[in-house]
Write an enzyme that holds these catalytic residues in place. Structure first.
Site, short mmCIF file in Angstrom:
data_model
loop_
_atom_site.label_atom_id
_atom_site.label_comp_id
_atom_site.label_asym_id
_atom_site.label_seq_id
_atom_site.Cartn_x
_atom_site.Cartn_y
_atom_site.Cartn_z
N TYR A 121 -8.80 72.05 -7.75
CA TYR A 121 -7.54 71.38 -8.06
C TYR A 121 -7.81 70.21 -9.01
O TYR A 121 -8.93 69.68 -9.08
CB TYR A 121 -6.85 70.91 -6.78
CG TYR A 121 -6.13 72.03 -6.02
CD1 TYR A 121 -6.79 73.20 -5.67
CD2 TYR A 121 -4.79 71.90 -5.66
CE1 TYR A 121 -6.13 74.21 -4.98
CE2 TYR A 121 -4.13 72.91 -4.96
CZ TYR A 121 -4.80 74.06 -4.64
OH TYR A 121 -4.15 75.06 -3.95
N GLU A 143 -1.77 77.51 -13.26
CA GLU A 143 -0.36 77.88 -13.34
C GLU A 143 0.47 76.80 -14.01
O GLU A 143 1.00 75.92 -13.34
CB GLU A 143 0.20 78.14 -11.93
CG GLU A 143 -0.36 79.36 -11.26
CD GLU A 143 0.27 79.65 -9.90
OE1 GLU A 143 1.04 78.80 -9.40
OE2 GLU A 143 -0.01 80.72 -9.35
N GLU A 198 -4.84 85.57 -9.37
CA GLU A 198 -4.32 85.16 -8.06
C GLU A 198 -3.23 86.13 -7.65
O GLU A 198 -2.32 86.40 -8.42
CB GLU A 198 -3.72 83.75 -8.16
CG GLU A 198 -3.87 82.93 -6.90
CD GLU A 198 -3.21 81.56 -7.04
OE1 GLU A 198 -3.83 80.66 -7.63
OE2 GLU A 198 -2.07 81.40 -6.56
C1 IDC Z 1 -0.99 76.79 -1.83
C2 IDC Z 1 -1.86 76.86 -0.60
C3 IDC Z 1 -1.41 75.84 0.38
C4 IDC Z 1 -1.36 74.49 -0.30
C5 IDC Z 1 -0.48 74.55 -1.55
C6 IDC Z 1 -0.44 73.24 -2.30
O1 IDC Z 1 -1.80 78.16 -0.06
O2 IDC Z 1 -2.31 75.79 1.47
O3 IDC Z 1 -0.81 73.56 0.59
O4 IDC Z 1 -0.98 75.53 -2.38
O5 IDC Z 1 -1.69 72.83 -2.66
C7 IDC Z 1 0.10 79.35 -6.07
C8 IDC Z 1 -0.94 78.32 -6.33
C9 IDC Z 1 -1.71 78.01 -5.07
C10 IDC Z 1 -0.80 78.02 -3.87
C11 IDC Z 1 -0.28 79.44 -3.68
C12 IDC Z 1 0.58 79.65 -2.44
O6 IDC Z 1 -1.80 78.67 -7.37
O7 IDC Z 1 -2.29 76.75 -5.22
O8 IDC Z 1 -1.56 77.68 -2.75
N1 IDC Z 1 0.46 79.81 -4.86
O9 IDC Z 1 1.72 78.86 -2.49
N2 IDC Z 1 0.88 79.90 -6.97
C13 IDC Z 1 1.76 80.71 -6.35
C14 IDC Z 1 1.51 80.66 -5.00
#
Ligand code: IDC
Length: 515
Positions: free
Chosen positions: A133, A207, A296
């Site tokens: 991150y 993203e 992803e």
């Molecule tokens: C989510 C994680 C969650 C966390 C959140 C914020 O699953 O535990 O609290 O991020 O940090 C994405 C992102 C990815 C997300 C995931 C699900 O790349 O970081 O993870 N997601 O929401 N894009 C679409 C979905």
């Protein structure tokens, strides 16, 4: 020849079955004689105690032999892009399949040599993504020390001969331009360290999102600085670039691609939230020749939570496999949310077993493994939460056994007339086989464990497992009518006489074949 083999196999099974009964741990009592003769109908002895869907399944021929011989990266070398396809050094189309870490500063501790090796050897995983991150409290901008975790994991992937994606995980920062200078610094350092290794793949902005973040105004200008910075140290490894709207708008990138070689474009989906409309967008971009990498995907909702969407996920997997698209599942984590691959209690220093995986984790494993065999759920009750395992149960009478578990620290324990029931859709599956270990503690002949399944309207009996005061491990085949049932569940009921009698269940999983 075939007959001869069959006879041998039956003999072997009978032998292993009787041996298994003799060496069963637990109460130390000899199991009832009749179990040696003919198991009750519907029951087939298990030739081994592994959690595999099919014990006979052999690894795919292309898979490198564990610990010896060339690794996957040895075999495929430097990757490049030809047209819209990722190819290996020899120019053959290649599909990478693997998993992503969750936020790596917090969950990187789970990514050990043992875990990666387990996934490489058992899942046929050939790529791991490190989600670092950026803006988060633990992200690179405020916590550059996270670099140590990143390099530790890259080194493990190099040792194990798998590809590794280093992901600059922008999220709430919306536009990659916000921390562009940090990104240039980070990728300069990573490419200087690893640019000579064929293993490394750079993902420069997870993203991009937010209404104001555009391809031409933000992402392209960002890529125009970060890509040349990488190319100074690494002239040719793959670089993945994020696309607008959380890496969904590959159509926009397809209409206006970047001018560099060996660049791919990120596409992300979550099967519970995204369907045909996004697949159409994907196909449009492909038709324009855009090289796409699904860095992803989730089998759950785009929130990262919710149930496992089996039918929709299967649709996506078929779509990507047909097109030789590489994909990486979100996320290798123990966090209590739908996206997590791991159950909450896992030993990161022992080989992964199916009972360590969530329903979504099992879906991901068997998608990556690309076998017809799969496992729909698995439980050793080690997390000591029936909820996390998605069990329904009689609250008062179903608890945990700690004195005499079959394996691990816990087993489930069902009192008189109590039950344990596990719903899971069987729509995209067939040839269901329930595996379990059971014992009837403090009971007597006549006591049974009733197994039945729910067809959406009523419960259909399968078999009564006979009295056994020592642990017995076996497979129960479910009838064909149990396949393709959206509201399917399987139930185990303690049909025992004594108030103090307990039915113990451990090492249970539902194996199936993908349709
Ligand atoms: C989510 C994680 C969650 C966390 C959140 C914020 O699953 O535990 O609290 O991020 O940090 C994405 C992102 C990815 C997300 C995931 C699900 O790349 O970081 O993870 N997601 O929401 N894009 C679409 C979905």
């Amino acid at each position: 020849m075939k007959q001869c083999l069959f006879a041998k196999k039956t003999l072997l099974w009978a032998l292993i079955f009787s041996m298994a009964l003799i060496i069963l741990p637990g109460c130390g009592e000899t199991p009832p004689e009749f179990l040696f003769a003919t198991p009750p109908s519907g029951i087939s002895p298990t030739p081994s105690a592994t959690p595999e869907a099919t014990p006979e399944a052999t690894p795919e021929p292309a898979t490198p032999t564990p610990d010896s011989g060339p690794t996957f990266v040895d075999l495929n070398g430097k990757l490049r892009v030809e047209g819209s396809q990722l190819v290996n050094e020899a120019g053959q189309p290649i599909q990478l399949k693997g998993v992503s870490s969750s936020e790596v500063a917090s969950f990187g501790y789970l990514v050990t040599y043992e875990m990666l090796k387990s996934m490489r050897d058992d899942w046929n995983l050939n790529v791991f993504r490190i989600a670092m991150y950026t803006e988060d409290a633990t992200g690179y901008v405020r916590n550059p020390g996270v670099m140590e975790t990143v390099t530790r994991i890259v080194d493990l992937c190099i040792d194990l001969g798998i590809y590794v994606i280093v992901d600059w995980h922008i999220l709430y920062d919306n536009t990659p331009l916000k921390y562009k200078d940090h990104a240039v610094e980070f990728f300069s350092e990573i490419s200087a360290l690893y640019g000579d290794y064929p293993n490394i793949i750079y993902e420069i902005c997870n993203e991009p999102n937010g209404r104001d973040t555009t391809w031409e105004g933000h992402i392209k200008p960002y890529a125009d600085e970060v890509i040349p910075a990488i190319r100074k140290n690494d002239p040719d490894n793959i670089i993945i670039v994020g696309t607008p709207t959380w890496s969904q708008d590959v159509d926009i990138a397809a209409d206006d691609p970047l001018p560099y070689d060996n660049v791919m474009y990120a596409f992300h989906f979550y099967a519970g939230s995204h369907g045909q409309a996004l697949r159409d967008k994907f196909d449009y971009a492909l038709s324009k020749g855009l090289p796409i990498f699904v860095s992803e995907w989730g089998s759950c909702l785009n929130t990262g939570d919710g149930p496992t969407f089996h039918e929709e996920s299967m649709e996506w997997i078929k779509f990507m496999d047909e097109r030789m698209i590489s994909y990486v599942n979100w996320a290798f984590s123990v966090k209590l949310e739908g996206a997590s691959i791991l159950r909450q209690k896992v030993n990161a220093n022992a080989p992964l077993r199916d009972i360590d995986l969530t329903e979504g984790g099992l879906f991901a494993k068997y998608a990556i493994k690309s076998t017809k065999e799969t496992v729909l759920f698995a439980d050793g009750f080690e997390t000591k939460t029936f909820n996390h395992g998605k069990w329904k149960r009689t609250n008062n009478s179903t608890t945990y056994e700690t004195e005499k578990p079959y394996k691990g620290d816990y087993a489930a324990s069902i009192g008189k007339d109590g039950f344990l029931e596990r719903p899971v859709t069987t729509v995209p599956y067939e040839n269901l086989k329930l595996h379990l270990a059971y014992a009837i503690d403090g009971g007597k002949p006549g006591d049974v464990v009733k197994i039945d399944w729910f067809n959406g309207t009523e419960y259909v009996p399968v078999v009564d497992l006979p009295f056994a005061d020592g642990w017995t491990e076996l497979d129960v085949e479910l009838p064909d009518s149990a396949s393709g049932v959206r509201e399917f569940s399987v139930r185990l009921t303690a049909a025992v006489a004594g108030e103090g009698t307990r039915v113990l269940i451990d090492e249970i999983w539902l194996a199936a074949e993908k349709r």
